[in-house]
Each structure stands twice: as structure tokens, then as C-alpha cells.
Design a protein around this motif. Structure first.
Motif, PDB file in Angstrom:
ATOM      1  N   ARG A  24       0.880  -1.372  -0.053  1.00  0.00           N
ATOM      2  CA  ARG A  24      -0.020  -0.025  -0.005  1.00  0.00           C
ATOM      3  C   ARG A  24       0.881   1.272   0.131  1.00  0.00           C
ATOM      4  NH1 ARG A  24      -3.520  -1.910   5.067  1.00  0.00           N
ATOM      5  NH2 ARG A  24      -4.374  -3.897   4.234  1.00  0.00           N
ATOM      6  N   PRO A  25       0.380   2.567  -0.373  1.00  0.00           N
ATOM      7  CA  PRO A  25       1.139   3.463  -0.489  1.00  0.00           C
ATOM      8  C   PRO A  25       1.384   4.015   0.922  1.00  0.00           C
ATOM      9  CG  PRO A  25      -0.684   3.991  -1.929  1.00  0.00           C
ATOM     10  CD  PRO A  25      -0.832   2.370  -1.299  1.00  0.00           C
ATOM     11  N   ILE A  26       2.523   4.443   1.216  1.00  0.00           N
ATOM     12  CA  ILE A  26       3.004   4.721   2.564  1.00  0.00           C
ATOM     13  C   ILE A  26       2.157   5.938   3.022  1.00  0.00           C
ATOM     14  CG2 ILE A  26       4.842   6.748   1.752  1.00  0.00           C
ATOM     15  CD1 ILE A  26       5.008   4.232   4.611  1.00  0.00           C
ATOM     16  N   THR A 242       5.136   0.694   7.530  1.00  0.00           N
ATOM     17  CA  THR A 242       4.668  -0.322   6.638  1.00  0.00           C
ATOM     18  C   THR A 242       4.516  -1.662   7.628  1.00  0.00           C
ATOM     19  OG1 THR A 242       5.747   0.796   4.735  1.00  0.00           O
ATOM     20  CG2 THR A 242       4.929  -1.781   4.667  1.00  0.00           C
ATOM     21  N   LEU A 243       5.479  -2.033   8.498  1.00  0.00           N
ATOM     22  CA  LEU A 243       5.561  -3.213   9.182  1.00  0.00           C
ATOM     23  C   LEU A 243       4.482  -3.038  10.405  1.00  0.00           C
ATOM     24  CD1 LEU A 243       9.336  -3.680   9.824  1.00  0.00           C
ATOM     25  CD2 LEU A 243       7.728  -5.071   8.361  1.00  0.00           C
ATOM     26  N   VAL A 244       3.986  -1.847  10.675  1.00  0.00           N
ATOM     27  CA  VAL A 244       2.895  -1.807  11.734  1.00  0.00           C
ATOM     28  C   VAL A 244       1.651  -1.992  11.114  1.00  0.00           C
ATOM     29  CG1 VAL A 244       1.570  -0.183  13.223  1.00  0.00           C
ATOM     30  CG2 VAL A 244       4.153  -0.111  13.264  1.00  0.00           C
ATOM     31  N   ILE A 245       1.321  -1.510   9.817  1.00  0.00           N
ATOM     32  CA  ILE A 245       0.319  -1.869   8.965  1.00  0.00           C
ATOM     33  C   ILE A 245       0.215  -3.306   8.541  1.00  0.00           C
ATOM     34  CG2 ILE A 245      -0.801  -1.497   6.758  1.00  0.00           C
ATOM     35  CD1 ILE A 245       0.529   1.492   6.627  1.00  0.00           C
TER      36      ILE A 245
END
Length: 378
Positions: A24-26, A242-245
Motif C-alpha cells: 500500500r502507499p506509505i 509499513t511493518l505496523v500496518i
């Protein structure tokens, strides 16, 4: 074309939902959108940690979370007990020494689990001990510790109990609150089915008193700063967005499956793996304290352990782990944690049989796979 299988004790395979979420887009982290994601992640971690306390997300490896535990709980000159039952238990001692903390080391024979009575003996002999550092699952040996029993011992003292649950969390049971674990640290790349890069740490009310007294130098890993930020659903520094998402997606899967079902699945995979090794005439390195996370197996006489691991990986696309430190070339380790299921284990055993046969080890071809199938069908 060759399909690859990852049966190592970290990193572990990633579910499709976790992989796709990282495309996904940051987004910016100082926004209501990310705050909602962070809140969902921290609440989900409480479920996995089995705690009512806050769980802090750090942009680091599991070792970073271990270091955060040491520098926030203690001061130079303090005394702590460290349990060394393998390579990662030794890391607690190394971290304490790096910050001028006196480590009373309990050395445990590799392949065995620490006796809680030995910890109790140390605590009674020295009331000045401020922390006990131990490991839920010693990845280097495949040994699981009795954290519940250790928790009962440590809770009766003034010391805090700190558990490295990096390879065990989300794979085997760990009731952080009920078992009196004051500080629990973990990482993202094992039972939580994420890439490496996130460290996690929970802190009990008893442990916060130690944090308030700590004089160790700290900046990035200052949990007091992290606590103030999380109270505002924020992080003190730029998080690994991104890792939290991706963490949110992994936690959704775990909640849907349910912890008890997850633990049962890991138990069944471990039983099948151990049955397969027995069927092949191989010996377990830790037969009396084997974990449901990773199985360590003694390399049979006359077989090159390092070549075995290399051939499985480079020729057949099945990656397992070799031994570490004094066990290098002497054991191999097959992980069964995270996003791994029955047929991944069977493929791994089939590849192991193929390589062992080519290396000259004598056994009945198919014996391991058959034993695993029978164990899965019980």
C-alpha cells in the motif's frame, strides 16, 4: 522452476494478507489515519501477550527490545540473574555486562531447561538481585522453559522477571499477567508472521517502579518517553509504518484463529516432526524439554551437518537451520512456527529424507513422512 520452503526459526513465511498490506502507499505517521492503525496494533498485541498492560512497538530487532529491557530496569552496579541455556540466554549476560550490571549467571546444560529451584536459591541467597532474565524458547537448542513456575518463584521476591519470548510468542502459551512476567520482549519475524524489523515490550506495574529508579544511559530505548507518547496514541520517533500496518493484518489472522487453536496447531506440528525424526532413527537434541516452536535434531554420525543444511536449501529449496556456536555442524533445526502448517512440515521431512539418503545415511525411505502423517492424523 523451484518452489522455496522456509522452515527456519526466523524469519518465517508471510501470509498473503501480510505481504499485500506492505504494497500500500506509505502514509504519514503523525496523522489520525496512522493513529487508528497504531491503536489497533497495540490493542491486538495485548491479546497475543495476554496482558492488560500496554505493549510498546519499537523499530528494531528483538535484540533491541532485550536491550530496552536491560537499560530501563537497571543501573550500573546492580545485580541480575541471567539464565544461560543456549546462545540467546547468553545474550542477556552480554547485554548486562555492556551496561556495567553484575550478572549472576545460571549455566544450564544445552538441551535442558532451567530448574526454577535454582533461580529461587539465587534469589534467597542475594536479596539485592533486581532482575531475573530468562528465555521462553531457546531457539538455539529447541528447549522450552517453564515460565509459569519461574514466575511464581520470582514474584515472591523484589526482583522483576524478564522473559525473552522472541521465538515463542504467538506459537506457544505465555500468559504474561497470570504467570507474573514483569517484562516480556519479542520480535516480529517469528510467531507473529512478519518480516524482521519490529521489537515489542510489555511492562508490568512492578517493573515500572524499577524503570523509575534506573540510571542506565538511554535515549532511543527510553520507555518513559515511549509511555508518554503512547498515552497520546503516538510514538516518540518515526515508527516502521509499513511493518505496523502489516502487524495489524497478522493480528487479525491470529484473532480469527484464536490463541488456543494456534497453540494446538503448533503442538501438532511439533509432535509430527518429532515422530518423523524417531521414524528415521534420528535423536532429538532436547528430548526432555522440546519446544513446540523448533525441533533440534542431532546430526547422525558420518553425515556433514553443514552440507546437509546447504543441500536442502540450494538443491531442493527447503531452508532449515543449522546449529549455532558449539552446536555448529552437530545439529540441524526444523522450525514449525508462524505461517507454517501440516503440508509444509511434510515437504520438509521429505526433502530431509532425500538428502540424507544421498549422503549415505541408512533408513527406510518414507519412514519419516509416514510417521509424520500418522501423527497428524491422530
Amino acid at each position: 522452476m523451484r518452489k522455496n520452503y522456509l522452515l527456519t526459526p526466523g524469519p518465517t513465511p508471510l501470509p498473503t494478507e501480510v505481504m499485500l498490506s506492505q504494497s500500500r502507499p506509505i502514509i504519514h505517521h503523525r496523522t489520525p489515519q496512522f493513529q487508528a492503525i497504531l491503536k489497533e496494533a497495540t490493542e491486538g498485541l495485548k491479546y497475543v501477550f495476554q496482558t492488560q498492560e500496554d505493549v510498546y512497538i519499537l523499530a528494531c530487532s528483538g535484540t533491541g527490545a532485550m536491550e530496552a529491557a536491560v537499560v530501563n530496569l537497571l543501573s550500573p552496579g546492580d545485580t541480575a540473574v541471567t539464565v544461560e541455556a543456549g546462545k540467546f540466554g547468553e545474550r542477556w549476560t552480554e547485554l548486562c555486562c555492556a551496561y556495567g550490571i553484575n550478572a549472576e549467571v545460571i549455566k544450564v546444560e544445552w538441551g535442558r531447561s532451567v530448574d526454577p529451584k535454582e533461580i529461587e536459591k539465587r534469589l534467597l541467597a542475594n536479596p539485592k538481585i533486581k532482575a531475573v532474565f530468562t528465555t521462553l524458547c531457546e531457539t538455539s537448542t529447541g528447549v522450552a522453559a517453564s515460565i509459569e513456575a519461574i514466575g511464581k518463584v520470582v514474584s515472591a521476591s523484589n526482583a522483576v522477571l524478564v522473559v525473552d519470548a522472541i521465538s515463542g510468542l504467538g506459537a506457544i502459551d505465555l500468559k504474561t499477567d497470570a504467570w507474573n512476567v514483569d517484562v516480556c520482549v519479542s520480535g516480529s519475524q517469528k510467531g507473529l508472521m512478519l518480516p524482521p524489523g519490529l521489537g515489542f515490550i510489555s511492562v508490568s506495574k512492578k517493573a515500572w517502579k524499577s524503570v523509575a529508579e534506573s540510571k542506565c544511559p538511554k535515549y532511543y530505548f527510553d520507555l518513559g518517553v515511549a509511555q508518554k507518547a503512547l498515552a497520546k496514541t503516538d510514538t516518540p520517533f518515526t515508527p516502521a509504518i509499513t511493518l505496523v500496518i502489516a502487524l495489524v493484518e497478522a493480528l487479525k489472522i491470529m484473532k480469527q484463529d484464536g490463541l488456543e487453536n494456534i497453540f494446538a496447531r503448533h503442538r501438532k506440528m511439533a509432535e509430527a516432526t518429532r515422530a518423523a525424526m524417531k521414524g528415521l532413527g534420528l535423536k532429538l537434541f532436547a528430548p526432555d524439554a522440546a519446544s513446540d516452536v523448533v525441533t533440534a535434531v542431532i546430526v547422525p554420525e558420518g553425515i556433514d551437518g553443514e552440507k546437509l543444511v546447504k543441500t536442502m536449501r540450494d538443491t531442493h529449496g527447503v531452508t532449515i537451520a543449522g546449529g549455532q556456536a558449539e552446536l555448529k555442524g552437530k545439529v540441524f533445526r526444523i522450525a514449525h512456527m508462524g505461517y507454517i502448517e501440516e503440508f509444509d512440515v511434510i515437504v520438509g521431512i521429505a526433502a530431509l529424507e532425500k538428502v540424507l539418503q544421498k549422503m549415505g545415511y541408512k533408513f527406510s525411505l518414507g519412514a519419516g513422512v509416514s510417521a509424520a502423517q500418522e501423527a497428524f492424523n491422530v
